[in-house]
Design an enzyme around this catalytic site. Structure first.
Site, mmCIF file in Angstrom:
data_model
loop_
_atom_site.group_PDB
_atom_site.id
_atom_site.type_symbol
_atom_site.label_atom_id
_atom_site.label_comp_id
_atom_site.label_asym_id
_atom_site.label_seq_id
_atom_site.Cartn_x
_atom_site.Cartn_y
_atom_site.Cartn_z
ATOM 1 N N THR A 1 -3.429 5.170 2.852
ATOM 2 C CA THR A 1 -3.119 5.758 1.538
ATOM 3 C C THR A 1 -3.314 7.275 1.524
ATOM 4 O O THR A 1 -2.652 7.970 0.760
ATOM 5 C CB THR A 1 -3.943 5.094 0.411
ATOM 6 O OG1 THR A 1 -5.328 5.437 0.548
ATOM 7 C CG2 THR A 1 -3.802 3.582 0.440
ATOM 8 N N LEU B 1 -1.483 7.935 -3.339
ATOM 9 C CA LEU B 1 -1.044 6.897 -4.279
ATOM 10 C C LEU B 1 -1.393 5.553 -3.627
ATOM 11 O O LEU B 1 -0.549 4.876 -3.038
ATOM 12 C CB LEU B 1 0.468 7.055 -4.502
ATOM 13 C CG LEU B 1 1.058 6.703 -5.859
ATOM 14 C CD1 LEU B 1 0.187 7.140 -7.028
ATOM 15 C CD2 LEU B 1 2.442 7.296 -5.979
ATOM 16 N N HIS B 2 -2.690 5.183 -3.760
ATOM 17 C CA HIS B 2 -3.225 4.064 -2.970
ATOM 18 C C HIS B 2 -2.493 2.734 -3.186
ATOM 19 O O HIS B 2 -1.937 2.148 -2.264
ATOM 20 C CB HIS B 2 -4.697 3.819 -3.348
ATOM 21 C CG HIS B 2 -5.587 5.004 -3.277
ATOM 22 N ND1 HIS B 2 -6.107 5.469 -2.086
ATOM 23 C CD2 HIS B 2 -6.091 5.812 -4.241
ATOM 24 C CE1 HIS B 2 -6.889 6.507 -2.334
ATOM 25 N NE2 HIS B 2 -6.893 6.736 -3.626
ATOM 26 N N ASP B 3 -2.594 2.223 -4.418
ATOM 27 C CA ASP B 3 -2.288 0.809 -4.641
ATOM 28 C C ASP B 3 -0.820 0.414 -4.449
ATOM 29 O O ASP B 3 -0.551 -0.715 -4.010
ATOM 30 C CB ASP B 3 -2.764 0.398 -6.046
ATOM 31 C CG ASP B 3 -4.281 0.448 -6.161
ATOM 32 O OD1 ASP B 3 -4.965 0.364 -5.126
ATOM 33 O OD2 ASP B 3 -4.783 0.559 -7.299
#
Ligand code: BDR
Ligand code: CA
Length: 311
Positions: A194, A240-242
């Protein structure tokens, strides 16, 4: 046939983008959204998930409230990253769609028992409390889960909430240990991935250029969200991890990783919540996860922007 998924989440701006990406993608059927305490308390995460569904025009997606804190610890939240509401950065109306009356853990158990075995993928993008609670209460559902694609942990990047631990795992390490030892096939999207998908100004401009309420909200969220990571890491933007979890389901070829053993530290003096990832294969322990390490960031943003344009 679309892939059936349940998104387990603590929105959070990046969770919100993950939900939008899933709802915009015909390859996926979102059976429900289960909310957990994490970035902000449960009352806010279960509100925010409904705000996002309404933004996407998808009031038909059932949203459930789940656990309001970790299995055996006090809740740690992250308003310092996400703002007081968890969705700071876009001014959106309060939701009118109701929360479902069922507890999220009951929904997980009932759905996994009702759907054919091996057809439902779980996508946890917050602390793993709901998933582990369901596994503990109804062990018969574990073998019925097709796969778990989760955001959490780190190897090369080590930690973000402590020097050794990533937030989702740190908040409820006992829950993470149950999930990582469950035997369900795991795909792990760690910080190593991420931190390579940064929201540069050009990428945020592309969201805004969609000229839609969704594009404006995502641009506003990412503008807000990035100030924290830019200050912390000196980077061009924020990870923008998720949404990487949903992107893996849609385009696994954008990612690369290794099948390795990952254990969760629950007792460390300084390392509680660490994902002890045997990237170099030195432990002799059996692999229990596909641990991702690399991503085509331009490909990820092209996919995300193209899908958001459909909403
Ligand atoms: C994870 O923690 C949360 O702040 C984000 O929503 C993401 O799920 C990153 O460490
Ligand atoms: Ca999250």
């Amino acid at each position: 046939m679309p892939q059936k998924i349940i998104i387990d989440t603590d929105p959070g701006q990046d969770d919100a983008v993950a939900i939008l990406l899933a709802l915009a993608s015909p390859e996926l059927e979102v059976l429900g959204i289960t909310c957990v305490a994490g970035n902000v308390p449960l009352a806010r995460t279960s509100r925010n998930a409904r705000v996002v569904c309404e933004l996407a025009g998808r009031v038909d997606v059932p949203v459930y409230a789940g656990c309001d804190g970790p299995m055996r610890r006090s809740l740690v939240t992250a308003e310092h990253v996400h703002g007081k509401t968890g969705l700071d950065g876009a001014d959106l109306p309060d939701p009118t769609m109701p929360l479902q009356p069922t507890h999220a853990v009951e929904f997980l158990i009932d759905t996994l028992r009702a759907e054919p075995a091996g057809t439902v993928t779980l996508v946890p993008i917050g602390p793993l409390t709901n998933i582990a609670s369901a596994f503990e209460r109804a062990p018969d559902i574990i073998s019925r889960v097709q796969r778990i694609v989760l955001m959490g942990g780190a190897y090369f990047e080590v930690g973000n909430i402590t020097p050794a631990a990533e937030f989702n795992i740190y908040v409820d390490p006992e829950a993470a240990e149950i999930v990582f030892r469950s035997g369900v096939p795991l795909v792990v999207v760690p910080l190593d991935v991420t931190h390579k998908v940064l929201t540069t100004p050009a990428r945020i401009d592309a969201f805004r250029a969609l000229g839609t309420p969704v594009g404006d909200a995502v641009a506003g969220w990412t503008d807000f969200f990035e100030r924290f990571d830019m200050a912390k890491y000196g980077s061009d933007g924020a990870p923008l991890h998720d949404p990487c979890t949903i992107a893996w389901l849609l385009r696994p070829a954008l990612f690369a990783g290794r099948e390795i053993n990952v254990e969760i530290e629950t007792e460390g003096r300084f390392t509680t919540g660490m994902t002890v990832a045997d990237w170099w294969g030195v432990s002799g322990r059996a692999a229990n996860a596909l641990f991702l390490g690399n991503v085509d960031a331009d490909g990820f943003y092209a996919l995300l922007t193209e899908r958001l344009a459909r909403l």
